[in-house]
Design an enzyme around this catalytic site. Structure first.
Site, PDB file in Angstrom:
ATOM      1  N   SER A  65       0.801  -1.234   0.000  1.00  0.00           N
ATOM      2  CA  SER A  65       0.000   0.000   0.000  1.00  0.00           C
ATOM      3  C   SER A  65       0.831   1.279   0.000  1.00  0.00           C
ATOM      4  O   SER A  65       0.286   2.367  -0.226  1.00  0.00           O
ATOM      5  CB  SER A  65      -0.950   0.014   1.200  1.00  0.00           C
ATOM      6  OG  SER A  65      -2.023  -0.866   0.991  1.00  0.00           O
ATOM      7  N   LYS A  68       0.524   3.359  -3.043  1.00  0.00           N
ATOM      8  CA  LYS A  68      -0.627   4.247  -3.236  1.00  0.00           C
ATOM      9  C   LYS A  68      -0.216   5.716  -3.184  1.00  0.00           C
ATOM     10  O   LYS A  68      -0.804   6.564  -3.865  1.00  0.00           O
ATOM     11  CB  LYS A  68      -1.679   3.967  -2.158  1.00  0.00           C
ATOM     12  CG  LYS A  68      -2.294   2.580  -2.231  1.00  0.00           C
ATOM     13  CD  LYS A  68      -3.183   2.295  -1.027  1.00  0.00           C
ATOM     14  CE  LYS A  68      -3.780   0.904  -1.085  1.00  0.00           C
ATOM     15  NZ  LYS A  68      -4.573   0.555   0.113  1.00  0.00           N
ATOM     16  N   TYR A 193      -2.326  -2.869 -10.888  1.00  0.00           N
ATOM     17  CA  TYR A 193      -2.365  -2.568  -9.453  1.00  0.00           C
ATOM     18  C   TYR A 193      -1.485  -3.535  -8.659  1.00  0.00           C
ATOM     19  O   TYR A 193      -0.690  -3.125  -7.806  1.00  0.00           O
ATOM     20  CB  TYR A 193      -3.816  -2.640  -8.967  1.00  0.00           C
ATOM     21  CG  TYR A 193      -3.995  -2.362  -7.491  1.00  0.00           C
ATOM     22  CD1 TYR A 193      -3.935  -1.060  -7.001  1.00  0.00           C
ATOM     23  CD2 TYR A 193      -4.241  -3.397  -6.587  1.00  0.00           C
ATOM     24  CE1 TYR A 193      -4.110  -0.795  -5.646  1.00  0.00           C
ATOM     25  CE2 TYR A 193      -4.415  -3.137  -5.240  1.00  0.00           C
ATOM     26  CZ  TYR A 193      -4.349  -1.841  -4.775  1.00  0.00           C
ATOM     27  OH  TYR A 193      -4.515  -1.586  -3.435  1.00  0.00           O
ATOM     28  N   TYR A 245      -3.919   3.255   7.722  1.00  0.00           N
ATOM     29  CA  TYR A 245      -5.189   2.540   7.741  1.00  0.00           C
ATOM     30  C   TYR A 245      -6.125   3.150   8.783  1.00  0.00           C
ATOM     31  O   TYR A 245      -6.134   4.368   8.983  1.00  0.00           O
ATOM     32  CB  TYR A 245      -4.970   1.034   7.975  1.00  0.00           C
ATOM     33  CG  TYR A 245      -4.057   0.388   6.956  1.00  0.00           C
ATOM     34  CD1 TYR A 245      -4.273   0.561   5.591  1.00  0.00           C
ATOM     35  CD2 TYR A 245      -2.965  -0.389   7.342  1.00  0.00           C
ATOM     36  CE1 TYR A 245      -3.438  -0.032   4.645  1.00  0.00           C
ATOM     37  CE2 TYR A 245      -2.132  -0.998   6.398  1.00  0.00           C
ATOM     38  CZ  TYR A 245      -2.375  -0.804   5.065  1.00  0.00           C
ATOM     39  OH  TYR A 245      -1.553  -1.382   4.139  1.00  0.00           O
ATOM     40  N   VAL A 263       1.168  -3.810   3.905  1.00  0.00           N
ATOM     41  CA  VAL A 263       1.041  -5.077   4.617  1.00  0.00           C
ATOM     42  C   VAL A 263       2.257  -5.985   4.456  1.00  0.00           C
ATOM     43  O   VAL A 263       2.314  -7.054   5.078  1.00  0.00           O
ATOM     44  CB  VAL A 263      -0.241  -5.836   4.214  1.00  0.00           C
ATOM     45  CG1 VAL A 263      -1.473  -5.069   4.649  1.00  0.00           C
ATOM     46  CG2 VAL A 263      -0.259  -6.136   2.731  1.00  0.00           C
TER      47      VAL A 263
END
Length: 309
Positions: A65, A68, A193, A245, A263
């Site tokens: 992540s 992102k 992705y 998160y 993660v």
């Protein structure tokens, strides 16, 4: 300028490493489940030639992540903020990063922010390029420029593992395509992705990346603007409000460093005005953040007074 000391970093890693016994690696992505949960490493970059570091610094890990943050910056550079935020919101969410519930209840039906999976998938759909290969190469070249490492690539084993277990992300994509948020072929979008999530590096690379974001988009050469100032500002804001998160609020109080976790156990930290932090500790807490990495950032923040608040 703050004087970071190697002996401080070593002691902090030793203290935080005790907590790794309480965490678990991300086994829901099979390739990530092979990581050693006792690993913990940190690098700090201030724009000098080398990083200061401690722990298992040679370990290479995938961004997950953390990517992102980078695809958001690239999409903003490609499309502009008006285009991006017509399709993705700016608000934090208390839900898990892979939740679909807010898509069903929000009007208009768009992801609340770019740091949750739905938002990151929508942002990935915005990246400019004629083919999937073109888009991936643009992301890779952007990251290579940010880190100064021309050899950075993605891990095909991890990417394939994620692609094969991405049914929830496919569900998010189909829902968003039904509501006009995304336009791409779903399988091609999931392919892109999972590959940008599987881009891999070590803590040194991650710290150098964080340095550019913290340094208002400028690299170590002050004359080189890699990311526009406004884009760097937007990205840092999302890191503060949504980067950890559904633990972002507590993290802001206890640590106060703009950060983004993944993660795999990586954490990117960007202290305003040019301090980059790269952490890797694959043992995760129940919210998907590196349990040792969180403690390490808390110790760093208090030792060197790094909180922005």
């Amino acid at each position: 300028m703050i004087c970071y000391k190697q002996e401080h970093l070593i002691k902090m890693v030793e203290e935080a490493k005790v907590l790794t016994k309480k965490g678990k690696v991300a086994k829901y992505i099979p390739a990530l489940g092979e990581a050693d949960p006792s690993t913990l490493a940190v690098a700090i970059y201030t724009g000098e030639q080398d990083c200061m570091y401690a722990g298992n610094i040679d370990e290479v890990f995938t961004l997950q992540s953390i990517s992102k943050v980078l695809t958001l910056a690239l999409a903003l550079m490609d499309r502009g903020s008006d285009y991006v935020f017509q399709r993705v919101g700016m608000e934090p969410t208390g839900d898990p990063f892979n939740s679909i519930s807010k898509l069903e209840t929000s009007i208009p039906s768009k992801p609340l922010n770019p740091m949750i999976n739905a938002g990151a998938l929508a942002v990935t759909d915005m990246l400019v390029g004629n083919t999937l290969k073109d888009k991936l190469e643009r992301v890779l070249n952007f990251i290579r420029k940010l880190t100064g490492n021309k050899n950075i690539s993605y891990n095909p084993v991890v990417a394939q593992s994620e692609f094969e277990t991405a049914d929830l992300n496919r569900s998010l994509c189909y829902f968003m395509r039904q509501h006009g948020i995304i336009e791409s072929n779903i399988e091609q979008l999931i392919d892109l992705y999972t590959k940008h999530c599987a881009i891999e590096m070590n803590c040194n690379d991650l710290a150098k990346l964080g340095y550019v974001i913290g340094n208002e988009g400028r690299g170590p050469n002050a004359n080189e603007n890699i990311i526009p100032l406004e884009v760097a500002r937007i990205v840092k804001t999302f890191m503060v409000t949504c980067g950890m998160y559904n633990a972002s609020g507590e993290f802001a109080i206890n640590v106060g460093i703009p950060s983004k976790s993944g993660v795999s156990g990586g954490i990117l930290g960007s202290v305003p005005h040019g301090v980059g932090i790269g952490i890797y500790g694959p043992a995760l807490d129940d919210k998907g953040n590196s349990i040792g990495g969180l403690r390490l950032l808390e110790l760093l923040s208090k030792q060197y007074n790094l909180s922005i608040f």
